[in-house]
Design an enzyme around this catalytic site. Structure first.
Site, PDB file in Angstrom:
ATOM      1  N   ARG A 109       9.110  34.969  -1.328  1.00  0.00           N
ATOM      2  CA  ARG A 109       8.815  35.455  -2.635  1.00  0.00           C
ATOM      3  C   ARG A 109       8.247  36.614  -2.834  1.00  0.00           C
ATOM      4  NH1 ARG A 109       5.813  30.761  -3.203  1.00  0.00           N
ATOM      5  NH2 ARG A 109       4.043  32.185  -3.351  1.00  0.00           N
TER       6      ARG A 109
ATOM      7  N   TYR B 181      16.903  35.127  -2.251  1.00  0.00           N
ATOM      8  CA  TYR B 181      16.167  34.037  -1.578  1.00  0.00           C
ATOM      9  C   TYR B 181      15.506  33.082  -2.563  1.00  0.00           C
ATOM     10  CZ  TYR B 181      12.190  31.858   0.207  1.00  0.00           C
ATOM     11  OH  TYR B 181      11.161  30.794   0.410  1.00  0.00           O
TER      12      TYR B 181
ATOM     13  N   GLY C  64      13.015  31.187  -4.500  1.00  0.00           N
ATOM     14  CA  GLY C  64      12.124  31.334  -5.773  1.00  0.00           C
ATOM     15  C   GLY C  64      12.626  32.657  -6.340  1.00  0.00           C
TER      16      GLY C  64
ATOM     17  N   LYS D 271      10.109  28.424  -9.637  1.00  0.00           N
ATOM     18  CA  LYS D 271       8.943  28.858  -9.998  1.00  0.00           C
ATOM     19  C   LYS D 271       8.907  29.743 -11.437  1.00  0.00           C
ATOM     20  CE  LYS D 271       7.123  27.652  -5.883  1.00  0.00           C
ATOM     21  NZ  LYS D 271       6.502  26.370  -5.648  1.00  0.00           N
TER      22      LYS D 271
ATOM     23  N   HIS E 100       1.897  23.561 -10.517  1.00  0.00           N
ATOM     24  CA  HIS E 100       2.350  23.677  -9.273  1.00  0.00           C
ATOM     25  C   HIS E 100       1.687  22.361  -8.535  1.00  0.00           C
ATOM     26  CE1 HIS E 100       2.842  26.330  -5.373  1.00  0.00           C
ATOM     27  NE2 HIS E 100       3.796  25.394  -5.514  1.00  0.00           N
TER      28      HIS E 100
ATOM     29  N   SER F  62       1.552  26.743  -1.692  1.00  0.00           N
ATOM     30  CA  SER F  62       2.931  26.480  -0.992  1.00  0.00           C
ATOM     31  C   SER F  62       2.421  26.458   0.392  1.00  0.00           C
ATOM     32  CB  SER F  62       3.627  27.741  -1.343  1.00  0.00           C
ATOM     33  OG  SER F  62       4.206  27.784  -2.583  1.00  0.00           O
TER      34      SER F  62
ATOM     35  N   CYS G 188       1.002  24.124   2.148  1.00  0.00           N
ATOM     36  CA  CYS G 188      -0.156  23.711   2.463  1.00  0.00           C
ATOM     37  C   CYS G 188      -0.235  22.182   2.769  1.00  0.00           C
ATOM     38  CB  CYS G 188      -1.178  24.120   1.521  1.00  0.00           C
ATOM     39  SG  CYS G 188      -2.210  25.710   1.971  1.00  0.00           S
ATOM     40  N   GLY G 189       0.953  21.544   2.836  1.00  0.00           N
ATOM     41  CA  GLY G 189       0.915  20.214   2.837  1.00  0.00           C
ATOM     42  C   GLY G 189       1.484  19.405   1.699  1.00  0.00           C
TER      43      GLY G 189
ATOM     44  N   ASP H 290       6.518  19.276  -5.692  1.00  0.00           N
ATOM     45  CA  ASP H 290       6.398  20.676  -5.743  1.00  0.00           C
ATOM     46  C   ASP H 290       5.697  20.977  -7.416  1.00  0.00           C
ATOM     47  OD1 ASP H 290       5.976  23.329  -4.830  1.00  0.00           O
ATOM     48  OD2 ASP H 290       7.692  23.999  -5.974  1.00  0.00           O
TER      49      ASP H 290
ATOM     50  N   ASN I 244       9.032  31.002   6.846  1.00  0.00           N
ATOM     51  CA  ASN I 244       9.267  30.564   5.585  1.00  0.00           C
ATOM     52  C   ASN I 244      10.597  29.980   5.467  1.00  0.00           C
ATOM     53  OD1 ASN I 244       8.277  30.223   2.790  1.00  0.00           O
ATOM     54  ND2 ASN I 244       9.346  31.683   2.329  1.00  0.00           N
TER      55      ASN I 244
ATOM     56  N   ARG J 206      13.659  27.216   5.334  1.00  0.00           N
ATOM     57  CA  ARG J 206      13.791  26.335   4.251  1.00  0.00           C
ATOM     58  C   ARG J 206      14.734  25.111   4.456  1.00  0.00           C
ATOM     59  NH1 ARG J 206       9.361  26.513   0.211  1.00  0.00           N
ATOM     60  NH2 ARG J 206       8.504  28.389   0.621  1.00  0.00           N
TER      61      ARG J 206
ATOM     62  N   GLY K 292      -0.470  10.825   8.026  1.00  0.00           N
ATOM     63  CA  GLY K 292      -0.599   9.327   7.467  1.00  0.00           C
ATOM     64  C   GLY K 292      -1.982   9.062   7.156  1.00  0.00           C
ATOM     65  N   GLU K 293      -2.972   9.536   8.110  1.00  0.00           N
ATOM     66  CA  GLU K 293      -4.400   9.131   7.813  1.00  0.00           C
ATOM     67  C   GLU K 293      -4.998   9.520   6.676  1.00  0.00           C
ATOM     68  OE1 GLU K 293      -5.151   7.045   9.759  1.00  0.00           O
ATOM     69  OE2 GLU K 293      -4.194   7.275  11.739  1.00  0.00           O
TER      70      GLU K 293
END
Length: 648
Positions: A113, A262, A264, A271, A291, A312, A314-315, A337, A430, A432, A557-558
């Protein structure tokens, strides 16, 4: 190289079924060829569009001057032909190890982006961004006057589709026909974009058929562009990175994107529509476009839904597809997302995932970190900028244990790569995968419910290696909005930022606000006046590290153990202690059974010196970036927090 439509007879070699389809299309009652301002419609039926939509297309034909027009119907046969064309152009190559999977490599100048080239266009600058303190560069969006936008469009789009096909994509954000959904018409000269939009949104005739002349639609114009000197550096991935611009005009519900193919930047439903334009529509209509992932979590037969906002990379996808380690728990994915949320007639906050697919960051996704994603993505998927293996598969950082040592690897630039000696990553950070959400083995049964799913809790989170506890519950709604407003996180590869600096990323929306952030905060605060059934709000941080630089929490998973505590708080269980920054778990109140070496005290330690600096940074950020547009309620929350630590 033939344009799509020119080589239809040759494309019949893709299969007899497609050949029959082509003949049927040519012999159909409305005819195979139409004419629009002297340009041939080589595919589809222009008459499926409303008069208003046809007028929009006609205007852009006049501007862009394509060779042909293709009205997308969303069919399997259309998609097969598009993929065949893309393969001939060298844009994608097949991955024979998997079913109907493809690899695209972009121009190395077009991989993320481009926030610095993304603008909101309004008559008044203060409608777009707060006025920063004098001498401070604003970071809460970029403003452009409508006249500048109009000039930029003419300069870039005039004749830009010469000798190209213009694709017209009717698409729905959200289930087709849902009262929570919105419709767009995207015009593009990129078949890669069409193939990707087919995965990420609902496209085609079924969308066009629910439109009436009264249907408001978001107008989306995109071109990969041609450099001013006329030289396309990489014919398989045309772009114009020097003149790339992404512009939004909320008043007209209009998006214009030039120069990038590319993600977004070009998949305008994502977005640009779902967040930037979506947030302006949401403000006007009294709902929230955020978001956020949406997941359903069932504990001993009782199910609740949670929305969560992380920056983005960050899990979000990992959490949305989490495999719980605690017995008696099940997680199901509604979306990874974006969430559109509004209150129903019973004042219950309900959410839909407006997307139809996952556009996930590949590096770090593995059978150990996200086995559900790995079970989702290896069919009907377009991979972009990942590495390729000699056995016809893909590779990225995180898959080291998933491929044989003897398999040769070609990196994302098309160069040989050696896992022992190469000094650069095999896959772009990045890179995808673009994959249908319906393939997810834990997709929620209600993921396409027209009414949406009921939201019981909202999470904010980011990458904070120090200071921020594993989980904190907001004291009340005003404090919850303050939590979102003061969110900070390490920068990631999803945008053009470099390094691991801690950046302010309020609501994980900093690059995606469609209007003045101060007004956005007012809108969030106003939700308290709409209902007495507001969801509880929490701040999570999976990424806190020890003094030795090791993660204190195992994550993945924890994280269900954190969700377990959240569910108990939703049931008003007395398992929390009040602190100046909010409620945190009481000692021994979290289920750590089966885990070893968890340092509870360090995970939840509230260091006064850290928080003095944190509050100072937040206060300065609000003063410098939001200024007079900061709502009084948020200023009061900041002062209240500061008061707790000033004498520590």
């Amino acid at each position: 190289m033939p344009e799509f439509g020119e080589g239809y007879e040759e494309s019949a070699s893709c299969g007899s079924e497609i050949g029959r389809f082509n003949k049927q299309l040519k012999q159909s009652s409305h005819g195979f060829f139409h004419h629009l301002r002297g340009v041939s419609v080589i595919y589809g039926d222009i008459n499926v569009l409303t008069e208003k939509a046809r007028s929009y297309v006609e205007d852009k034909v006049d501007l862009c001057r394509p060779k042909n027009i293709h009205i997308c119907d969303g069919s399997d046969a259309e998609n097969t032909n598009l993929l065949s064309l893309l393969q001939k152009q060298g844009t994608i190559e097949p991955l024979p190890k998997y079913k109907n999977c493809w690899l695209a490599r972009t121009n190395p100048a077009d991989t993320a982006r481009v926030e610095s080239k993304t603008f909101i266009c309004t008559e008044k600058k203060t409608d777009t961004i707060p006025t920063p303190t004098e001498g401070v560069k604003g970071t809460l969006g970029n403003w452009m006057a409508p006249q500048q936008m109009d000039q930029a469009v003419v300069e870039r789009f005039n004749n830009c589709m010469k000798n190209r096909t213009m694709y017209v994509i009717p698409f729905s954000m959200g289930p087709v026909g849902s009262s929570l959904s919105k419709i767009g018409i995207q015009i593009t000269d990129s078949p890669y974009v069409v193939a990707s939009m087919r995965i990420m949104t609902r496209i085609g005739e079924n969308v066009a058929k629910v439109m009436t002349e009264d249907t408001e639609f978001v107008k989306c114009l995109h071109s990969v562009g041609t450099p001013a000197n006329g030289v396309v550096e990489m014919p398989s991935w045309p772009c114009d990175p020097e003149r790339t611009l992404i512009m939004h005009k909320p008043q007209n519900m209009e998006i214009v994107s030039y120069g990038s193919g590319y993600g977004g930047n070009s998949l305008l439903g994502k977005k640009c529509f779902a967040l930037r334009i979506g947030s302006t529509i949401a403000k006007k209509e009294g709902w929230l476009a955020e978001h956020m992932l949406i997941l359903g979590i069932t504990k001993n037969g009782v199910k609740r839904y949670i929305a969560a906002a992380f920056p983005s990379a960050c899990g979000k996808t990992n959490l949305a597809m989490m495999t719980p380690t605690l017995p008696g728990y099940q997680v199901e994915c509604v979306g990874d997302d974006i969430a559109w949320m509004r209150f129903d007639e019973n004042n219950q906050l309900r959410a839909i995932n407006p997307e139809n697919g996952f556009f996930g960051v590949a590096p770090g996704t593995s059978n150990s970190s996200n086995p559900i994603a790995m079970k989702t993505i290896f069919k009907n998927t377009i991979f972009t900028n990942v590495a390729k293996t000699s056995d016809g598969g893909v590779y990225w950082e995180g898959m080291e244990n998933d491929i044989d040592e003897n398999v040769e690897i070609t990196d994302w630039r098309g160069k040989p790569w050696n896992r022992k000696t190469s000094k650069t990553p095999a896959a772009h950070p990045n890179s995808r995968f673009c994959t249908p959400a319906s393939q997810c083995p834990i997709i929620d049964p209600l993921w396409e419910s027209p009414e949406g799913v009921p939201i019981s809790a909202i999470l904010f989170g980011g990458r904070r290696p120090a200071g921020v506890p594993l989980i904190t519950e907001a004291k009340n709604w005003k404090h919850a909005v303050f939590m979102g407003a003061s969110l900070r996180s390490e920068a990631t590869a999803a945008a053009e930022h470099k390094g691991k600096v801690i950046m302010h990323d309020p609501f994980a929306m900093r690059p995606f606000f469609g209007y003045n952030f101060g007004h956005y905060l007012d809108h969030w605060l106003s939700m308290e006046k709409r209902t007495n059934q507001l969801p509880k709000v929490f701040l999570v941080n999976w990424f806190r590290k020890s003094n030795e630089g090791q993660f204190l929490w195992p994550g993945f998973g924890e994280n269900c153990r954190v969700l377990d505590w959240i569910l108990r708080r939703l049931d008003n269980e007395d398992c929390a202690s009040k602190t100046p920054i909010g409620f945190i778990p009481k000692k021994n109140s979290m289920n750590f059974e089966g885990l070893s070496d968890i340092d509870f005290d360090e995970l939840f330690r509230i260091d006064p010196e850290f928080w003095k600096q944190e509050i100072s940074s937040i206060e300065k950020y609000f003063h410098d970036q939001v200024g007079q547009d900061l709502p009084q309620a948020i200023e009061e929350e900041c002062k209240s927090l500061k008061k707790h630590f000033v004498n520590c």
